[in-house]
Design a protein around this motif. Structure first.
Motif, PDB file in Angstrom:
ATOM      1  N   VAL A 301      -0.294  -4.920  11.746  1.00 48.81           N
ATOM      2  CA  VAL A 301      -1.083  -3.828  11.042  1.00 48.81           C
ATOM      3  C   VAL A 301      -0.601  -2.642  11.716  1.00 48.81           C
ATOM      4  O   VAL A 301      -0.467  -1.550  10.576  1.00 48.81           O
ATOM      5  N   ASN A 302      -0.523  -2.374  12.861  1.00 47.29           N
ATOM      6  CA  ASN A 302      -0.255  -1.053  13.543  1.00 47.29           C
ATOM      7  C   ASN A 302       1.246  -0.594  12.708  1.00 47.29           C
ATOM      8  O   ASN A 302       1.454   0.550  12.589  1.00 47.29           O
ATOM      9  N   PHE A 303       2.106  -1.515  12.786  1.00 47.85           N
ATOM     10  CA  PHE A 303       3.435  -1.315  12.427  1.00 47.85           C
ATOM     11  C   PHE A 303       3.667  -0.812  10.979  1.00 47.85           C
ATOM     12  O   PHE A 303       4.187   0.038  10.552  1.00 47.85           O
ATOM     13  N   ALA A 304       2.577  -1.583  10.135  1.00 42.63           N
ATOM     14  CA  ALA A 304       2.663  -1.062   8.601  1.00 42.63           C
ATOM     15  C   ALA A 304       1.983   0.075   8.585  1.00 42.63           C
ATOM     16  O   ALA A 304       2.506   0.967   7.589  1.00 42.63           O
ATOM     17  N   SER A 305       0.988   0.627   9.236  1.00 42.56           N
ATOM     18  CA  SER A 305       0.547   2.034   9.323  1.00 42.56           C
ATOM     19  C   SER A 305       1.688   2.860   9.710  1.00 42.56           C
ATOM     20  O   SER A 305       1.776   3.970   8.979  1.00 42.56           O
ATOM     21  N   ARG A 306       2.465   2.629  10.665  1.00 44.10           N
ATOM     22  CA  ARG A 306       3.610   3.512  10.903  1.00 44.10           C
ATOM     23  C   ARG A 306       4.663   3.564   9.901  1.00 44.10           C
ATOM     24  O   ARG A 306       5.260   4.784   9.768  1.00 44.10           O
ATOM     25  N   MET A 307       4.971   2.709   9.184  1.00 45.91           N
ATOM     26  CA  MET A 307       5.874   2.776   8.089  1.00 45.91           C
ATOM     27  C   MET A 307       5.239   3.731   6.851  1.00 45.91           C
ATOM     28  O   MET A 307       6.070   4.514   6.312  1.00 45.91           O
ATOM     29  N   GLU A 308       3.976   3.817   6.707  1.00 49.70           N
ATOM     30  CA  GLU A 308       3.418   4.742   5.916  1.00 49.70           C
ATOM     31  C   GLU A 308       3.418   6.260   6.583  1.00 49.70           C
ATOM     32  O   GLU A 308       3.726   7.278   5.835  1.00 49.70           O
ATOM     33  N   HIS A 309       3.144   6.181   7.655  1.00 52.32           N
ATOM     34  CA  HIS A 309       3.127   7.694   8.300  1.00 52.32           C
ATOM     35  C   HIS A 309       4.541   8.528   8.501  1.00 52.32           C
ATOM     36  O   HIS A 309       4.461   9.395   8.424  1.00 52.32           O
ATOM     37  N   THR A 310       5.441   7.445   8.664  1.00 53.56           N
ATOM     38  CA  THR A 310       6.748   8.033   8.798  1.00 53.56           C
ATOM     39  C   THR A 310       7.537   8.100   7.490  1.00 53.56           C
ATOM     40  O   THR A 310       8.877   8.435   7.521  1.00 53.56           O
ATOM     41  N   GLY A 311       6.872   7.641   6.402  1.00 54.76           N
ATOM     42  CA  GLY A 311       7.439   7.884   5.104  1.00 54.76           C
ATOM     43  C   GLY A 311       7.637   9.013   4.431  1.00 54.76           C
ATOM     44  O   GLY A 311       7.446  10.084   4.993  1.00 54.76           O
ATOM     45  N   LEU A 312       8.079   8.953   3.403  1.00 57.61           N
ATOM     46  CA  LEU A 312       8.294  10.457   2.493  1.00 57.61           C
ATOM     47  C   LEU A 312       7.665  10.250   1.266  1.00 57.61           C
ATOM     48  O   LEU A 312       7.151   9.165   0.687  1.00 57.61           O
ATOM     49  N   PRO A 313       7.303  11.430   0.520  1.00 57.35           N
ATOM     50  CA  PRO A 313       6.499  11.172  -0.480  1.00 57.35           C
ATOM     51  C   PRO A 313       7.230  10.656  -1.911  1.00 57.35           C
ATOM     52  O   PRO A 313       8.466  10.534  -1.920  1.00 57.35           O
ATOM     53  N   ASN A 314       6.472   9.483  -2.477  1.00 58.53           N
ATOM     54  CA  ASN A 314       7.057   8.883  -3.358  1.00 58.53           C
ATOM     55  C   ASN A 314       7.988   7.952  -3.022  1.00 58.53           C
ATOM     56  O   ASN A 314       8.848   7.559  -3.826  1.00 58.53           O
ATOM     57  N   GLN A 315       8.103   7.626  -1.915  1.00 54.63           N
ATOM     58  CA  GLN A 315       8.983   6.450  -1.312  1.00 54.63           C
ATOM     59  C   GLN A 315       8.231   5.236  -0.986  1.00 54.63           C
ATOM     60  O   GLN A 315       6.990   5.569  -0.267  1.00 54.63           O
ATOM     61  N   ILE A 316       8.730   4.293  -0.824  1.00 53.82           N
ATOM     62  CA  ILE A 316       8.184   3.037  -0.184  1.00 53.82           C
ATOM     63  C   ILE A 316       9.180   2.510   1.063  1.00 53.82           C
ATOM     64  O   ILE A 316       9.926   2.105   0.788  1.00 53.82           O
TER      65      ILE A 316
END
Length: 355
Positions: A301-316
């Motif tokens: 769960v924490n790692f999924a949250s980090r994937m979002e925090h370190t992402g870019l706008p309009n990117q998955i």
């Protein structure tokens, strides 16, 4: 004999005046129950026993019935016992009373037998019919409220968890799931956007966006976990395991940017989102006794949250574990050397499309 009804009227009105003045309903109830119990038997004894009085003592049964309706089951028992004692006493002394029976014509006695029997049975039937109708209304209202509460519970919890919670009666619910995929989505620059809007407009905007995402979650059969501010969280593979947990999350993630563009056009506000996905093992369940909710715990769960925090706008952005599950059926672009808090530098991937 004729004075008995007048005595009943005088005592009744006197008890009503006492009740009006002192507001003591218990005294009024007691007075009425005593008169209903005693006076029919007293009339029967004066007239000359059961046959001569046409069974006028039948009316005394209204006393324990009234006590049952007003006082309740336990408190009505003594009144019914008293009725039984008076009935037995009247039967035992009936020969003594009949010796002084009034010379009433047989046709009048028979007519009053019919009046007494139909009168008592009619009142009892009407009373029981009324209470039965009230009981039916109460049961119907309870069924409606139960249905509403169950619908409310199922709107905030997965169906299987809501059923278990209903059956467990407060027992802690926590399950380990070895293969799930978690998605976090977050509105970019939400703080700056909300600063230009009123609180009501902010809430309306989030409700518009997340309501459409809820429809998308239902469409793909994934479980919405919660919203945290402007963040949206869903999972596939829990509470009900499924082999395509990564695929359905990926499909939903690919549909979200297009849906967000539609919402942006509808509300007249340009919105962008970062989306992060990770797969792994979690513990899912409910803890606590008040304001509980279905939640997830674990490193995945924490790692999924980090994937979002370190992402870019309009990117998955997806983790390596999710990439390993999807790379045969989806198109990715590698993103090397991403610094993740608590993990160091890791390799991640941009999810672009389905093959």
């Amino acid at each position: 004999m004729a004075a008995v009804p007048y005595i009943y009227i005088i005592i009744s009105y006197s008890s009503l005046l006492v009740f009006y003045h002192f507001k003591r309903f218990d005294a009024f109830t007691f007075t009425q129950l005593v008169m209903l119990l005693v006076m029919p038997f007293f009339m029967q004894w004066i007239i000359g026993g059961f046959q001569a009085s046409s069974g006028v003592a039948f009316w005394a049964i209204l006393s324990p019935v009234g006590a049952l309706m007003i006082l309740g089951t336990r408190q009505s028992t003594p009144w019914f016992i008293l009725f039984g004692v008076l009935a037995v006493l009247s039967w035992w002394l009936n020969s003594l009373f009949s010796m002084h029976a009034l010379p009433i014509p047989s046709d009048i006695r028979d007519a009053f037998f019919a009046i007494n029997m139909t009168g008592v049975s009619g009142i009892l039937y009407i009373v029981m019919r009324y209470f039965q109708s009230q009981k039916a209304k109460v049961l119907e209202a309870l069924a409606i409220e139960k249905s509403r509460s169950e619908q409310l519970l199922r709107s905030i919890l997965p169906d299987s968890v809501a059923q278990r919670l209903h059956e467990a009666q407060g027992t802690r619910i926590a399950d380990s799931h070895e293969a799930v995929t978690i998605l976090f989505a977050d509105i970019v620059n939400f703080t700056q956007i909300s600063a230009t809007l009123s609180p009501t407009q902010v809430v309306d905007m989030l409700n518009h966006v997340f309501s459409r995402f809820d429809q998308l979650a239902t469409q793909y059969g994934v479980e919405k976990i919660k919203t945290i501010g402007d963040a949206y969280m869903v999972i596939a593979g829990a509470p009900n395991p499924r082999h395509d947990h990564a695929q359905v999350i990926a499909d939903m993630a690919l549909a979200m940017p297009a849906l967000l563009r539609e919402v942006s056009h509808e509300i007249g506000q340009s919105l962008e989102m970062r989306i992060g996905i990770n797969s792994g093992a979690v513990v899912a369940g409910i803890i606590g006794n008040t304001r509980f909710s279905y939640d997830l715990w674990g490193d995945a769960v924490n790692f999924a949250s980090r994937m979002e925090h370190t992402g870019l706008p309009n990117q998955i952005q997806v983790s390596a574990s999710t990439y390993a599950l999807l790379n045969q059926d989806y198109v990715f672009e590698p993103r090397n050397g991403v610094e993740i808090k608590g993990k160091g530098v890791v390799n991640t991937y941009w999810l672009k499309s389905k093959r």
